[in-house]
Motif scaffolding. Structure first.
Motif, short mmCIF file in Angstrom:
data_model
loop_
_atom_site.label_atom_id
_atom_site.label_comp_id
_atom_site.label_asym_id
_atom_site.label_seq_id
_atom_site.Cartn_x
_atom_site.Cartn_y
_atom_site.Cartn_z
N ASP A 54 0.95 -1.26 -0.08
CA ASP A 54 0.06 0.09 -0.06
C ASP A 54 0.74 1.45 0.04
OD1 ASP A 54 -1.66 2.12 0.40
OD2 ASP A 54 -2.87 1.02 1.90
N GLY A 55 1.20 1.77 -1.20
CA GLY A 55 1.87 3.04 -1.38
C GLY A 55 1.57 4.05 -0.42
N ASN A 56 0.39 4.32 -0.16
CA ASN A 56 -0.31 5.39 0.86
C ASN A 56 0.20 5.35 1.98
OD1 ASN A 56 -2.00 7.08 -1.35
ND2 ASN A 56 -3.24 5.28 -1.22
N THR A 57 0.51 4.10 2.66
CA THR A 57 0.80 3.71 3.94
C THR A 57 2.24 4.19 3.96
OG1 THR A 57 -0.98 1.89 4.29
CG2 THR A 57 1.22 1.94 5.61
N ILE A 58 3.09 3.76 3.27
CA ILE A 58 4.52 4.04 2.88
C ILE A 58 4.61 5.45 2.98
CG2 ILE A 58 6.38 4.00 1.43
CD1 ILE A 58 5.53 1.11 0.27
N VAL A 59 3.91 6.19 2.36
CA VAL A 59 4.06 8.01 2.48
C VAL A 59 3.70 8.39 3.72
CG1 VAL A 59 3.20 9.88 1.36
CG2 VAL A 59 3.87 8.02 -0.19
N GLU A 60 2.64 7.77 4.19
CA GLU A 60 2.10 8.31 5.62
C GLU A 60 3.25 8.21 6.64
OE1 GLU A 60 -0.75 6.37 8.92
OE2 GLU A 60 -1.39 6.21 6.81
N LYS A 61 3.88 7.13 6.63
CA LYS A 61 4.88 6.57 7.61
C LYS A 61 5.89 7.41 7.49
CE LYS A 61 2.63 3.19 9.60
NZ LYS A 61 2.27 3.18 11.05
N LEU A 62 6.44 7.73 6.24
CA LEU A 62 7.60 8.64 5.97
C LEU A 62 7.16 10.12 6.74
CD1 LEU A 62 10.34 9.28 4.97
CD2 LEU A 62 9.21 9.88 2.73
N HIS A 63 6.21 10.51 6.25
CA HIS A 63 5.56 11.81 6.80
C HIS A 63 5.45 11.89 8.30
CE1 HIS A 63 3.49 12.83 2.77
NE2 HIS A 63 4.84 12.89 2.56
N ILE A 64 5.18 10.59 8.99
CA ILE A 64 5.00 10.81 10.36
C ILE A 64 6.34 10.87 10.88
CG2 ILE A 64 4.97 9.31 12.50
CD1 ILE A 64 2.47 7.93 11.08
N LEU A 65 7.51 10.36 10.33
CA LEU A 65 8.99 10.74 10.82
C LEU A 65 9.53 11.99 10.52
CD1 LEU A 65 11.05 7.28 9.94
CD2 LEU A 65 10.60 8.60 12.10
N GLN A 66 9.12 12.57 9.39
CA GLN A 66 9.70 13.94 9.10
C GLN A 66 9.00 14.94 9.93
OE1 GLN A 66 8.20 13.81 4.91
NE2 GLN A 66 10.22 13.18 4.08
N GLU A 67 7.69 14.92 10.39
CA GLU A 67 6.97 15.72 11.20
C GLU A 67 7.54 15.73 12.46
OE1 GLU A 67 2.75 15.01 10.47
OE2 GLU A 67 2.97 15.58 8.52
N ALA A 68 7.61 14.39 12.94
CA ALA A 68 8.29 14.18 14.42
C ALA A 68 9.55 14.78 14.71
CB ALA A 68 8.43 12.57 14.75
N PHE A 69 10.26 14.86 13.52
CA PHE A 69 11.43 15.67 13.90
C PHE A 69 11.74 17.13 13.26
CE2 PHE A 69 12.18 11.11 14.65
CZ PHE A 69 12.99 11.52 15.94
N SER A 70 10.38 17.51 12.90
CA SER A 70 10.60 18.76 12.17
C SER A 70 11.35 19.96 12.72
CB SER A 70 9.02 19.17 11.74
OG SER A 70 8.44 19.60 13.04
N GLY A 71 11.46 19.90 14.05
CA GLY A 71 12.33 21.16 14.87
C GLY A 71 13.84 20.93 14.36
N VAL A 72 14.23 20.14 13.65
CA VAL A 72 15.89 19.93 13.60
C VAL A 72 16.05 19.63 12.10
CG1 VAL A 72 16.47 19.20 15.75
CG2 VAL A 72 15.75 17.62 14.06
N PRO A 73 17.09 19.78 11.42
CA PRO A 73 17.41 19.62 10.09
C PRO A 73 17.64 17.91 10.03
CG PRO A 73 19.00 21.05 10.83
CD PRO A 73 18.20 20.50 11.97
N VAL A 74 16.55 17.23 9.52
CA VAL A 74 16.44 16.02 9.55
C VAL A 74 16.53 15.25 8.28
CG1 VAL A 74 13.86 15.63 9.54
CG2 VAL A 74 15.45 13.97 10.55
N LYS A 75 17.20 14.26 8.12
CA LYS A 75 17.15 13.51 6.61
C LYS A 75 16.88 11.83 6.97
CE LYS A 75 20.26 16.26 3.88
NZ LYS A 75 21.39 16.26 2.99
N ILE A 76 15.86 11.44 6.37
CA ILE A 76 15.37 10.15 6.36
C ILE A 76 15.97 9.36 5.41
CG2 ILE A 76 13.38 8.58 6.74
CD1 ILE A 76 13.81 10.63 8.81
N LYS A 77 16.99 8.34 5.61
CA LYS A 77 17.62 7.47 4.80
C LYS A 77 16.91 6.11 4.87
CE LYS A 77 20.88 10.53 3.70
NZ LYS A 77 21.33 10.96 2.36
#
Length: 410
Positions: free
Chosen positions: A30-53
């Protein structure tokens, strides 16, 4: 996967329609779930310069990689082949962090030639890099913090007996090599394992990294690894990403003040992004009653999903073709000539010959660890995204098993 009007759906596409179109067994993401999970991480660390590898080893299908790239992820790879697939998916070389383990220096040289980020976890290869490139090729260092964390012992990789990382007790030897060859160390990395629930584990590793980082003046990032806990059963505890984001971001910003400049915070999740998005859909071949149990034998097995047998991993199973069936207890097993249990003592809606079962949490380390054991064929892969189900890997045929064999003449 949702049950609506007595029918199961993956991303608004009926599961049984997917099976009719693509056959079984089949991996569905489910591609929508993959995108949702990535956004959860990006938002959780939005207060710092974050990169998700994204840790590509979890699921390397090029279409999934392209989707993650489109949404702003980078890539973490553990082999030169994964790295090349990442490049083919459109990732820039500098967005790929290559973190090998026990490879030859030839492979590391190839990664350097490709322009990848280099992350080394042993002193001999650090020495080889210094001898050949000196200060001209920056690299990161993966450290072993001697912390026991995670689920099954086979996925705990930060303890002192693990083959991964350079022991924190070997920092004097590391610094000797760094100074000898004037190496540019641009990042520090720790990954302790998988299925980590507690924010305190990440804070513990952060404290170690922050203290060691003061010895390296040219850092650009600190990589905290991955291993976030995902739910496998109803009511499962998971990593509280909001709590982790708040606590770790505060600690990181405090460290950056002490260090004298703001670094990037990196993570390398694999399972967190794709596990819950994936399903292995299988068909029931036989319902076998014995004096002790009832076996449901399906047209798949440990050749397609090895995690239950390798890690004692739990994967929830649902009978998607008989949602009104009376609940009964079964042992769901595969068609491989080995003890091949997918799920023991499972209560399922009554299973009949021909019924379709959905095995959940199959997105991570499912297809990527599959094999042709028993000369069985590997399944197709399908991506459901924006309301459409698309084939992203064809089902194998017999010729695929034979294409690299060379017949000897006798």
């Amino acid at each position: 996967m949702q049950l609506k009007e007595n029918q199961y759906y993956i991303g608004n596409v009926p599961v049984l329609d997917i099976c009719r179109e693509f056959g079984t067994p089949v991996y569905v993401y489910d591609g929508n779930t993959i995108v949702e999970k990535l956004h959860i991480l990006q938002e959780a660390f939005s207060g710092v310069p974050v990169k998700i590898k994204y840790a590509a080893k979890a699921l390397t299908n090029i279409s999934v990689l392209k989707l993650l790239k489109k949404e702003g992820a980078g890539l973490d790879t553990v082999s030169i082949q994964e790295s090349r697939i990442g490049l083919m998916a459109g990732f820039a070389p500098e967005d790929i962090m290559y973190t090998p383990n026990c490879v030859s220096f030839d492979e590391i040289e190839e990664a350097v030639e490709l322009g990848l980020g280099i992350n080394l976890d042993n002193i001999p290869m650090l020495e080889h890099l210094g001898k050949k490139y000196g200060s001209t090729v920056p690299c990161a260092i993966r450290l072993n913090p001697h912390i026991v964390a995670g689920g099954n012992t086979k996925i705990q990789v930060g303890h002192k007996y693990s083959k991964f990382g350079i022991s924190v007790e070997q920092m004097p030897q590391v610094m000797e090599v760094v100074h000898k060859y004037k190496l540019t160390i641009n990042g520090l990395h720790i990954h302790t394992g998988s299925d980590i629930k507690e924010a305190d584990v990440f804070l513990q590793t952060a404290s170690i990294l922050f203290d060691l980082a003061m010895q390296f003046p040219h850092l650009k990032f600190i990589n905290f690894g991955g291993g976030f806990k995902v739910p496998y059963k109803p009511g499962d505890h998971t990593t509280n990403m909001k709590e982790l984001g708040r606590k770790l971001s505060d600690a990181f910003l405090g460290f950056c003040k002490r260090y004298g400049k703001t670094l990037e915070m990196w993570f390398e999740p694999g399972k967190f992004l794709v596990s819950e998005a994936g399903y292995l859909l299988v068909q029931t071949n036989v319902v076998k009653q014995t004096p002790t149990t009832v076996f449901v034998g399906v047209n798949s097995g440990m050749n397609h999903l090895i995690r239950p047998m390798m890690y004692d991993a739990y994967h929830d199973i649902v009978n998607v073709s008989n949602p009104d069936g009376a609940p009964k207890e079964y042992n769901v097993v595969g068609y491989i000539c080995e003890t091949d249990t997918i799920g023991a003592n499972r209560t399922l809606d009554e299973v009949r010959e021909g019924d379709i079962l959905a095995i959940k949490n199959a997105g991570a380390y499912g297809f990527s660890m599959s094999s042709n054991y028993n000369s069985r064929l590997r399944p197709a892969e399908v991506l459901v995204y924006q309301g459409q189900a698309k084939l992203i890997r064809r089902r194998e045929v017999l010729d695929d098993l034979l294409k690299n064999q060379v017949e000897a003449n006798f």
